[in-house]
Design a protein around this motif. Structure first.
Motif, PDB file in Angstrom:
ATOM      1  N   ASP A 136       0.788  -1.228   0.000  1.00 34.42           N
ATOM      2  CA  ASP A 136       0.000   0.000   0.000  1.00 34.42           C
ATOM      3  C   ASP A 136       0.820   1.279   0.000  1.00 34.42           C
ATOM      4  OD1 ASP A 136      -2.160  -1.665   0.117  1.00 34.42           O
ATOM      5  OD2 ASP A 136      -2.512  -1.413   2.263  1.00 34.42           O
ATOM      6  N   VAL A 137       2.084   1.211   0.415  1.00 32.08           N
ATOM      7  CA  VAL A 137       2.882   2.436   0.545  1.00 32.08           C
ATOM      8  C   VAL A 137       3.971   2.503  -0.529  1.00 32.08           C
ATOM      9  CG1 VAL A 137       4.390   3.781   2.062  1.00 32.08           C
ATOM     10  CG2 VAL A 137       2.425   2.563   3.020  1.00 32.08           C
ATOM     11  N   PHE A 138       4.835   1.497  -0.579  1.00 30.54           N
ATOM     12  CA  PHE A 138       5.984   1.560  -1.485  1.00 30.54           C
ATOM     13  C   PHE A 138       5.627   0.982  -2.857  1.00 30.54           C
ATOM     14  CE2 PHE A 138       7.857   1.506   2.796  1.00 30.54           C
ATOM     15  CZ  PHE A 138       8.600   2.670   2.726  1.00 30.54           C
ATOM     16  N   ILE A 139       4.569   1.496  -3.421  1.00 33.75           N
ATOM     17  CA  ILE A 139       4.047   0.972  -4.689  1.00 33.75           C
ATOM     18  C   ILE A 139       5.007   1.207  -5.855  1.00 33.75           C
ATOM     19  CG2 ILE A 139       2.143   1.117  -6.351  1.00 33.75           C
ATOM     20  CD1 ILE A 139       0.356   1.941  -3.967  1.00 33.75           C
ATOM     21  N   PRO A 140       5.602   2.399  -6.028  1.00 36.17           N
ATOM     22  CA  PRO A 140       6.423   2.621  -7.220  1.00 36.17           C
ATOM     23  C   PRO A 140       7.836   2.043  -7.148  1.00 36.17           C
ATOM     24  CG  PRO A 140       6.381   4.604  -5.891  1.00 36.17           C
ATOM     25  CD  PRO A 140       5.479   3.616  -5.214  1.00 36.17           C
ATOM     26  N   LEU A 141       8.228   1.486  -6.012  1.00 34.33           N
ATOM     27  CA  LEU A 141       9.609   1.009  -5.863  1.00 34.33           C
ATOM     28  C   LEU A 141       9.792  -0.355  -6.541  1.00 34.33           C
ATOM     29  CD1 LEU A 141       9.606   3.309  -3.789  1.00 34.33           C
ATOM     30  CD2 LEU A 141      10.925   1.839  -2.261  1.00 34.33           C
ATOM     31  N   ASP A 142      10.981  -0.566  -7.084  1.00 32.04           N
ATOM     32  CA  ASP A 142      11.348  -1.868  -7.617  1.00 32.04           C
ATOM     33  C   ASP A 142      11.803  -2.742  -6.442  1.00 32.04           C
ATOM     34  OD1 ASP A 142      12.238  -4.085  -8.928  1.00 32.04           O
ATOM     35  OD2 ASP A 142      13.948  -3.112  -9.910  1.00 32.04           O
ATOM     36  N   LYS A 143      10.965  -3.693  -6.071  1.00 27.72           N
ATOM     37  CA  LYS A 143      11.231  -4.507  -4.884  1.00 27.72           C
ATOM     38  C   LYS A 143      11.731  -5.905  -5.242  1.00 27.72           C
ATOM     39  CE  LYS A 143       7.007  -3.604  -3.327  1.00 27.72           C
ATOM     40  NZ  LYS A 143       6.492  -2.441  -4.064  1.00 27.72           N
ATOM     41  N   SER A 144      12.151  -6.119  -6.481  1.00 32.04           N
ATOM     42  CA  SER A 144      12.540  -7.462  -6.923  1.00 32.04           C
ATOM     43  C   SER A 144      13.769  -7.982  -6.172  1.00 32.04           C
ATOM     44  CB  SER A 144      12.806  -7.470  -8.432  1.00 32.04           C
ATOM     45  OG  SER A 144      13.807  -6.512  -8.769  1.00 32.04           O
ATOM     46  N   THR A 145      14.762  -7.105  -5.938  1.00 31.07           N
ATOM     47  CA  THR A 145      15.960  -7.546  -5.215  1.00 31.07           C
ATOM     48  C   THR A 145      15.630  -7.915  -3.777  1.00 31.07           C
ATOM     49  OG1 THR A 145      17.367  -6.138  -6.591  1.00 31.07           O
ATOM     50  CG2 THR A 145      18.289  -6.904  -4.502  1.00 31.07           C
ATOM     51  N   VAL A 146      14.832  -7.075  -3.127  1.00 32.54           N
ATOM     52  CA  VAL A 146      14.426  -7.364  -1.755  1.00 32.54           C
ATOM     53  C   VAL A 146      13.614  -8.659  -1.699  1.00 32.54           C
ATOM     54  CG1 VAL A 146      13.088  -6.528   0.218  1.00 32.54           C
ATOM     55  CG2 VAL A 146      14.472  -4.937  -1.106  1.00 32.54           C
ATOM     56  N   ALA A 147      12.783  -8.882  -2.711  1.00 33.67           N
ATOM     57  CA  ALA A 147      11.987 -10.110  -2.754  1.00 33.67           C
ATOM     58  C   ALA A 147      12.880 -11.342  -2.790  1.00 33.67           C
ATOM     59  CB  ALA A 147      11.059 -10.093  -3.965  1.00 33.67           C
ATOM     60  N   LEU A 148      13.927 -11.300  -3.593  1.00 31.83           N
ATOM     61  CA  LEU A 148      14.844 -12.440  -3.668  1.00 31.83           C
ATOM     62  C   LEU A 148      15.589 -12.640  -2.350  1.00 31.83           C
ATOM     63  CD1 LEU A 148      16.312 -11.998  -7.263  1.00 31.83           C
ATOM     64  CD2 LEU A 148      14.668 -13.724  -6.484  1.00 31.83           C
TER      65      LEU A 148
END
Length: 347
Positions: A136-148
């Protein structure tokens, strides 16, 4: 925490919840005070990381309400710093490896009903906040690295926590390290964007872990402590808490038609849709390890006692605690019989 839609209100509610949890752990007496003090320091440190992220969001975008912050958020350096800080703080509160060091002692030394609440509910609250912040907050961020990274840490927690559970000589310590392992599934679910699976697993794990800690408390009240050596040869005397333990353990091990099995299936499906094809193997490995450490308990109970002398008889098992554990264990199994209904309720 669950009803709030404001980042700062969530911080305040998590602080109230954390301080109450520390006080409940300390109720066990002097032996629990070191674990309670460590828990206090950790929950305050996690809150400071989280609050630092909230301050950056408010300073940069002037919003604290989740929807408003998400609407104005942009992918800036400050946004990424806030995201990382809040990730660290909430992972610390949720006891994700390697930030789990406080959990086993706190959960194992607290009174059994307190341990049940801490593992079943309190850990889920900070995880829930992280899910809300992520979506809901960090919508525009690329979170792919954090996801891995989260998937890797979740996998490590799954294996390491299970191995540590197998090494324990106390029932509550085994269940506590099981929590460290099972928390790994929650972060694997985040990395794989398995939101339905994460919600299902949080419910399943809460029911099962509540049953396990209450069963462990009933055992300790009956035989005097929760050492495996004290439980040997007492299968008939501990039949009710052991039945609850077996039901909850079946869900943790992901046996078919249990809530644990269905939750892991949702996590695996969503992760594979998002390209994480190894999650299925992780899920199978975690289920096998859970089955092993649950089986260890029954192996000890069915063995003959080591001491040759006459042991004092076990006291009557607390009926209220046993029935509560049985009810939670039955729900942990039963919520997997009709998964479609559970998914609708969770939605």
């Amino acid at each position: 925490v669950f009803l709030s839609a404001d980042l700062f209100n969530m911080y305040v509610c998590m602080e109230v919840m954390g301080l109450a949890s520390v006080a409940l752990v300390a109720m066990a007496g002097p032996a629990a005070l070191p674990a309670a003090f460590r828990y206090l320091l950790v929950t305050l440190a996690g809150s400071l990381f989280y609050l630092f992220g909230v301050a950056l969001i408010y300073g940069g975008w002037g919003a604290l309400e989740l929807g408003a912050a998400g609407a104005v958020m942009e992918a800036t350096r400050g946004s990424y710093v806030a995201f990382v800080a809040m990730t660290i703080g909430l992972a610390l509160k949720t006891a994700l490896l390697p930030l789990h060091f406080w959990l086993p002692a706190a959960h194992a030394n607290a009174p059994a009903p307190v341990s049940a609440v801490l593992s079943a509910l309190v850990v889920k609250a900070s995880f829930f906040v992280y899910v809300r912040v992520w979506n809901d907050v960090f919508i525009p961020l690329d979170k792919s690295t954090v996801a891995l990274v989260l998937v890797a840490l979740g996998a490590a927690a799954l294996v390491w926590g299970s191995v540590q559970a197998l090494r324990q000589r106390r029932l509550k310590m085994l269940v506590a390290y099981s929590t460290v392992a099972q928390v790994g599934y929650l972060f694997i679910a985040i990395g794989g964007q398995a939101w339905t699976g994460a919600a299902y697993f949080a419910l399943s794990h809460g029911l099962a872990k509540g049953a396990l800690f209450l069963a462990a408390g009933a055992v300790a009240a009956s035989v005097g402590d929760d050492l495996f050596s004290s439980m040997r040869g007492r299968f008939k005397e501990l039949i009710l808490p052991l039945l609850a333990f077996a039901l909850a353990g079946a869900s943790l091990a992901g046996l078919p038609h249990t809530s644990g099995h269905e939750a892991k299936a949702f996590i695996k499906l969503s992760a594979e849709i998002n390209g994480l094809y190894g999650v299925g193997y992780l899920s199978t490995a975690g289920s096998l390890l859970a089955g092993l450490y649950i089986s260890v308990v029954f192996i000890h109970v069915l063995r003959r006692p080591e001491e040759q002398g006459q042991r004092p008889p076990a006291r009557p098992v607390p009926m209220g605690m046993s029935i509560s554990a049985l009810a939670l264990g039955a729900l942990a199994v039963g919520f997997g019989v009709f998964p479609e209904v559970v998914v609708v309720l969770l939605a």
